[in-house]
Design a protein around this motif. Structure first.
Motif, PDB file in Angstrom:
ATOM      1  N   GLY A 264       0.814  -1.213   0.000  1.00 19.76           N
ATOM      2  CA  GLY A 264       0.000   0.000   0.000  1.00 19.76           C
ATOM      3  C   GLY A 264       0.842   1.256   0.000  1.00 19.76           C
ATOM      4  O   GLY A 264       2.069   1.231  -0.148  1.00 19.76           O
TER       5      GLY A 264
ATOM      6  N   THR B 211       1.677   3.396   2.370  1.00 21.79           N
ATOM      7  CA  THR B 211       2.643   3.590   3.449  1.00 21.79           C
ATOM      8  C   THR B 211       3.962   2.880   3.125  1.00 21.79           C
ATOM      9  O   THR B 211       5.043   3.409   3.385  1.00 21.79           O
ATOM     10  CB  THR B 211       2.054   3.095   4.779  1.00 21.79           C
TER      11      THR B 211
ATOM     12  N   TRP C 257       5.817   4.948   0.496  1.00 24.74           N
ATOM     13  CA  TRP C 257       6.574   6.091   1.041  1.00 24.74           C
ATOM     14  C   TRP C 257       8.014   5.682   1.333  1.00 24.74           C
ATOM     15  O   TRP C 257       8.965   6.359   0.947  1.00 24.74           O
ATOM     16  CB  TRP C 257       5.925   6.613   2.340  1.00 24.74           C
TER      17      TRP C 257
ATOM     18  N   ASP D 161       1.163  11.981  -3.779  1.00 26.28           N
ATOM     19  CA  ASP D 161       0.342  10.982  -3.098  1.00 26.28           C
ATOM     20  C   ASP D 161      -1.103  11.183  -3.575  1.00 26.28           C
ATOM     21  O   ASP D 161      -1.753  12.165  -3.224  1.00 26.28           O
ATOM     22  CB  ASP D 161       0.438  11.181  -1.577  1.00 26.28           C
TER      23      ASP D 161
ATOM     24  N   SER E  61      -6.168   8.999  -2.313  1.00 27.78           N
ATOM     25  CA  SER E  61      -7.615   9.213  -2.333  1.00 27.78           C
ATOM     26  C   SER E  61      -8.070   9.989  -3.566  1.00 27.78           C
ATOM     27  O   SER E  61      -9.244   9.958  -3.912  1.00 27.78           O
ATOM     28  CB  SER E  61      -8.063   9.939  -1.063  1.00 27.78           C
TER      29      SER E  61
ATOM     30  N   LYS F  66      -9.691   3.261  -2.196  1.00 23.70           N
ATOM     31  CA  LYS F  66     -10.491   4.507  -2.144  1.00 23.70           C
ATOM     32  C   LYS F  66     -11.298   4.622  -3.431  1.00 23.70           C
ATOM     33  O   LYS F  66     -12.272   3.901  -3.572  1.00 23.70           O
ATOM     34  CB  LYS F  66      -9.568   5.662  -1.823  1.00 23.70           C
TER      35      LYS F  66
HETATM   36  C1  LIG Z   1      -5.442   6.398   2.795  1.00 23.99           C
HETATM   37  C2  LIG Z   1      -4.285   7.244   2.498  1.00 23.99           C
HETATM   38  C3  LIG Z   1      -2.973   6.832   2.769  1.00 23.99           C
HETATM   39  C4  LIG Z   1      -2.663   5.524   3.461  1.00 23.99           C
HETATM   40  O1  LIG Z   1      -2.789   4.472   2.551  1.00 23.99           O
HETATM   41  P1  LIG Z   1      -2.376   2.991   3.013  1.00 23.99           P
HETATM   42  O2  LIG Z   1      -2.620   2.186   1.760  1.00 23.99           O
HETATM   43  O3  LIG Z   1      -3.238   2.634   4.154  1.00 23.99           O
HETATM   44  O4  LIG Z   1      -0.942   3.016   3.371  1.00 23.99           O
HETATM   45  C5  LIG Z   1      -1.951   7.679   2.424  1.00 23.99           C
HETATM   46  N1  LIG Z   1      -2.172   8.868   1.840  1.00 23.99           N
HETATM   47  C6  LIG Z   1      -3.415   9.298   1.569  1.00 23.99           C
HETATM   48  C7  LIG Z   1      -3.604  10.628   0.919  1.00 23.99           C
HETATM   49  C8  LIG Z   1      -4.505   8.498   1.880  1.00 23.99           C
HETATM   50  O5  LIG Z   1      -5.740   8.925   1.613  1.00 23.99           O
END
Ligand SMILES: *Cc1c(COP(=O)(O)O)cnc(C)c1O
Length: 373
Positions: A82, A84, A87, A173, A176, A197
């Motif tokens: 995912g 995280t 990153w 990023d 969403s 999302k």
């Molecule tokens: C949900 C979200 C994350 C975290 O995503 P994961 O897949 O849980 O690591 C990071 N950045 C944004 C902008 C998000 O909306």
């Protein structure tokens, strides 16, 4: 002690057909699940290194190229863990020395803080703004990376994706935002997200749309001799993506539902269609909030109000947590504000899978609750 929830039963005819309004994980359409069930036997429970699964991955990667209208040379890189995890991968494989971060909420701040702690990076410049607002870059030749979020999910602030400089990679990023907002690929080098999302799938999987410059950077850092844990090494992720697979075993259901959603968007009219669907829902929420005496949009500057995550403030005399709790007791879930925020507000995820008629029903339900409290 938890406050007790008043026993208010919302009349069934007022309620939305689908009761999910979360900002992630979010609504998964019945069609996506039916397609997954129909793929059985044959898909689930089979090797991710064989043609059946790799064909779905191929269709997913090609569908994303089409959806985002990626220019020649851009590639779709996938992997596990995912956003995280991405990153950390980006810190290892995309950042050379100095980077500038925009921090305007929980998610954008987490990435900035993670980079700041990396011992091999030098100057990590973090530009912050208050929740509900967004800062601007202050470009300088020293930065080899600029990083921001397209949509800050914790606050419902959406910041248009615009390159700060011709030098330095632009990392966005889009966890969403992707799929629910327009974006010009020329404005980014890496547009990364996870599918729980707008893409209505499950978490734990990352996708990164990468420019040729980003791909070059991965190779440059790899040859520099920096130690990179294999799981976070984007050169390995890239190599595997080109073979329509991931470095280690992925969740096959996640990939299937994700592919189904991307195909659906493309069949319906692409990103213009899917983002407009979200915009109609969020416009409804903001207009509703402005029309009521007891609510207003949390984000003051209209141009920063998110398409996909609408945050609505309540006046002091109405407890927003109580509203969310009553909705939840009636089966209408995940309208709560961002958990660490502690503000008197609700937060509604209106990704493209959510129907406008359901958002209208939701506001009718809130009006009913306020009228009956
Ligand atoms: C949900 C979200 C994350 C975290 O995503 P994961 O897949 O849980 O690591 C990071 N950045 C944004 C902008 C998000 O909306």
């Amino acid at each position: 002690m938890e406050k007790s929830v008043p026993n208010l039963v919302i009349p069934p005819e007022l309620k939305p057909k689908d009761l999910r309004f979360g900002s992630g994980p979010s609504k998964i359409r019945a069609t996506q699940l039916a397609a997954l069930v129909a793929s059985n036997p044959g898909y689930l429970g089979t090797s991710h290194r064989q043609k059946t699964v790799r064909d779905v991955v191929k269709s997913l990667r090609e569908g994303l190229s089409q959806l985002f209208n990626l220019p020649e040379g851009y590639e779709v890189v996938i992997g596990n863990g995912g956003t995280t995890a991405f990153w950390d991968a980006a810190i290892f494989s995309l950042m050379k020395d100095n980077a500038q971060f925009l921090s305007f909420g929980e998610f954008s701040n987490k990435f900035a803080v993670a980079a700041k702690a990396a011992p091999f990076l030098k100057n990590i410049d973090i530009i912050k703004s208050e929740p509900g607002d967004a800062p601007d870059y202050k470009p300088s030749d020293e930065f080899d990376v600029y990083a921001s979020a397209h949509n800050e999910t914790s606050t419902g602030v959406m910041k248009e994706v615009k390159r700060p400089s011709n030098k330095g990679l632009h990392l966005i990023d889009a966890t969403s935002a992707a799929g629910g907002a327009m974006v010009d690929p020329k404005e980014f080098d890496v547009y990364y997200f996870a599918p729980q999302k707008s893409f209505g799938s499950d978490g734990g999987f990352f996708t990164a749309l990468m420019s040729p410059q980003a791909i070059e950077r991965i190779a440059e850092i790899k040859t520099s001799g920096r130690w990179i844990p294999p799981f976070l090494d984007l050169s390995i992720a890239l190599e595997n993506s080109r073979l329509q697979q991931t470095y280690n075993t992925p969740a096959l259901a996640t990939i299937h539902m994700f592919e189904n959603q991307v195909s659906w968007f493309n069949q319906q009219g692409g990103l213009a269609w899917s983002s407009n669907k979200s915009k109609q829902s969020s416009d409804h929420l903001y207009n509703w909030a402005i029309d009521r005496e007891f609510t207003k949009p949390f984000v003051e500057r209209p141009e920063l109000r998110s398409n996909v995550v609408a945050v609505i403030d309540f006046i002091e005399s109405i407890d927003a947590i109580q509203i969310s709790n009553i909705l939840r007791a009636n089966g209408i879930v995940d309208t709560d504000s961002y958990r660490k925020f502690g503000k008197n507000q609700i937060r509604i995820g209106v990704f493209p899978s959510v129907e406008l008629s359901d958002v209208q029903a939701l506001t009718n339900c809130i009006d009913w609750i306020v009228g009956n409290l």
